[in-house]
Scaffold this active site. Sequence first.
Site, PDB file in Angstrom:
ATOM      1  N   LYS A  32      18.410  52.911  91.010  1.00 24.66           N
ATOM      2  CA  LYS A  32      18.139  54.617  91.847  1.00 24.66           C
ATOM      3  C   LYS A  32      19.206  55.157  91.475  1.00 24.66           C
ATOM      4  CE  LYS A  32      18.886  54.620  97.251  1.00 24.66           C
ATOM      5  NZ  LYS A  32      20.321  55.394  96.704  1.00 24.66           N
ATOM      6  N   THR A  33      20.529  55.296  92.029  1.00 29.47           N
ATOM      7  CA  THR A  33      21.634  55.761  91.898  1.00 29.47           C
ATOM      8  C   THR A  33      21.504  56.175  90.718  1.00 29.47           C
ATOM      9  OG1 THR A  33      22.960  54.421  94.125  1.00 29.47           O
ATOM     10  CG2 THR A  33      24.614  55.841  92.734  1.00 29.47           C
ATOM     11  N   ASP A 223      18.803  62.309  97.548  1.00 28.14           N
ATOM     12  CA  ASP A 223      19.139  60.911  97.841  1.00 28.14           C
ATOM     13  C   ASP A 223      18.400  60.026  98.956  1.00 28.14           C
ATOM     14  OD1 ASP A 223      20.098  58.695  97.082  1.00 28.14           O
ATOM     15  OD2 ASP A 223      21.548  58.249  97.515  1.00 28.14           O
ATOM     16  N   GLU A 224      17.885  59.066  99.281  1.00 30.85           N
ATOM     17  CA  GLU A 224      17.775  58.133 100.444  1.00 30.85           C
ATOM     18  C   GLU A 224      16.849  58.901 101.384  1.00 30.85           C
ATOM     19  OE1 GLU A 224      18.466  54.941 100.997  1.00 30.85           O
ATOM     20  OE2 GLU A 224      20.472  55.116  99.721  1.00 30.85           O
ATOM     21  N   GLN A 254      12.407  51.067 102.615  1.00 32.87           N
ATOM     22  CA  GLN A 254      13.327  50.727 103.557  1.00 32.87           C
ATOM     23  C   GLN A 254      13.920  51.702 104.319  1.00 32.87           C
ATOM     24  OE1 GLN A 254      16.711  49.575 100.375  1.00 32.87           O
ATOM     25  NE2 GLN A 254      15.427  50.433  99.400  1.00 32.87           N
ATOM     26  N   ARG A 607      19.079  42.103  99.875  1.00 31.25           N
ATOM     27  CA  ARG A 607      20.763  41.939  99.773  1.00 31.25           C
ATOM     28  C   ARG A 607      20.763  41.297  99.464  1.00 31.25           C
ATOM     29  NH1 ARG A 607      20.126  46.700  99.780  1.00 31.25           N
ATOM     30  NH2 ARG A 607      18.201  46.267 100.186  1.00 31.25           N
TER      31      ARG A 607
END
Length: 739
Positions: A32-33, A223-224, A254, A607
């Site tokens: 995504k980044t 973002d997020e 998330q 993770r």
Amino acid sequence: MKYLEDLNSNQKKAVLHKKGPCLVIAGAGSGKTRVLTYRIAHLIKEGIDPFSILALTFTNKAAKEMKNRIEKIVGTDARSLWMGTFHSIFARILRSEGHKIGYPPNFVIYDTQDSKSLIKSIVKELNIDPKIYKENVVFNRISNAKNRLISPKEYKNNPILQEEDASSLRPMISDIYKIYNDRCFKSQAMDFDDLLYNTNILFSDHIDVLNKYQQLFKHVLIDEFQDTNYCQYLITKRLAAVSRNIFVVGDDAQSIYAFRGAEIRNILKFEDDFEELNTIKLEQNYRSTKNIVNAANSVIEKNKSKISKEVWTNNEEGELISIKKSFSDNEEGKIVSNLIFEEKNRNQLTNSNFAILYRINSQSRSIEESLRRIGLKYKVFGGVSFYQRKEVKDLLAYLRFSINQNDEQSFRRIINYPRRGIGQTSVDKIITISNKEDISLWDVLERSSELLGSRINKLLIPFKDLIISFSNFSKNNDAYSSASHIASNSGLLKELWDDRSVEGISRFENVQELLNSIKEFIDNEDNKEKLLENFLQEISLMTDHDKEEDKNEEYISLMTIHMAKGLEFPVVFIVGVEEDLFPSQMMISSRDDLEEERRLFYVAITRAMKKLYLTYSSTRYRYGMLKDCEKSRFIKEISPIYLDSETFNTNRSLVSNVLKQKKRNLSPMTKISKKSNNIISSNEINELSEGMNVRHQIFGIGKIKKIDIHSNQKKAIINFKNVGEKTLLLNFAKLKVLK
């Protein structure tokens, strides 16, 4: 446009999105980044003025890294971007426009401690009980109100909020809120929440200002997005109302920050506000193995409130997820430490390849102790090491001063905690007299009637009596009874218990965890002396050598799952996966709460890149009592085809368990007979010498090349025929000497 060559089809579709609102649902590890970064770079490449692009993040680090990446693609034009955290960008706007709502350009920004200090002063001025109106509790209440855009007047007139405060015996919070707001304004100060709250006020009350920024920002990117609260979303929705070019990236699976005010509704109902929405799903995971990705999917699919997607990966199948059961949290720590040691040796890994994740901070205690004993370097993130936490050090100071009344540091720490009216000036005077007269601190206290003023002497008498009683009690009782007695009668436990904020509960749990460790100490049959001074001696050996690690040094990462969001590690341990702990017993009263806990578990699983361990205990010390525990429902929700379960036993070594697991892969000639498996005991380690031939149950036959049995960590370098040289800790290696 070489940068587009790095993207898969859906990533490219998101980056090349033309106009209008766009929601990018980015599954874990889906890049995504990169998409957000390339999207901004592409807009600039297409001729959009970077000054008209607003990009909002949740951390300064994320904003800086993205801006640096963009600059590598488009050059210095990237420096004109409006890119930063919500708070930094809105502060910038308020510096320019704040005069319209009565604030000068140089207004002060209060941090959390500034705010709490002001609240504390207001409570004192109102002459109300500070034990009931604790600054943490009041601060959190005011913060939550501001994030929901509730003014002091609206708070006062809201019957639901008033009833909540009355039932918690804090009916004056609305009054404190108003005074706090007035005092901040009078001081020309804003707290962090005000930066959001006042930006909303500015845009609501001054349409000309809103229009100015609506015309300025042709593109708004977030973002997020799943972590935005009501206040943040309302501002950005207003800013994008004219251009409709709002591009948000996030993952509903998330969303784990409801306790901070995050609204999962923002991402689930985004289409309600932007009917022409283009939704793009990034479902390819580049981080984890197939088994890890599929296991995570099998868990999160149990949630009802979600956006449908199927995360997948082209990565290798990978190992099954290992489930490790222990009989206690103390043994759980030993198992995790041993597994890391074995993983390092078997797969040539470094400490930085490992992360240990837990639901609450207090769980780190048993893990830290085990890692220290085996000599593995680690670092605790999101707070200080367990024994360095304030509340833990406070109780330890009481325990130490009860044993040794000459301990100046412990004296300084406890003399006015909990508060007993003895100020810093009095403390300094006591220490000055002690040094000047060359007598102990306790001697000064004993002679306080002649050496100190009558007021201080009167205040010191109850403290002296308290310490004498603690000292006498500890001489005649075991360490746990003494510590529990001191924790209760000092007022420390009540002080922590009265603070029902998230932080206060965590501090109380940390003190309980310290008491649990003392209970384990006296329950351990190997510890013959069970008095408080014996425990303090042991704990001092574990903490005296704590120091700041070199930044270049390799360490195992220990952190809560919330802290781990956005990170990745080759090998991940999720510990304490038990009912009432994970999911938390405080988060199972509603479906929404339970689903957030499940999302937290999903975040933890994802993770891991190569290997994932889940551990749980059948018993755990809680509040000084050994409680029976049950495996978490979340483990049961993972499809069993992705799991490899194994139960540990205190009477069986880690290596013998691994051997049992591998036995079916060995030929009859290589299987080791139990009768001939005479593993050397810890007492026989001193008889080992260089040149001896030994057998290791995993690495096979080898010759001892170098040995060190005189240090605290008895170890040997052994050259194995099949795998080469390995450095093993002899207490854990379980070697067999070959004749």
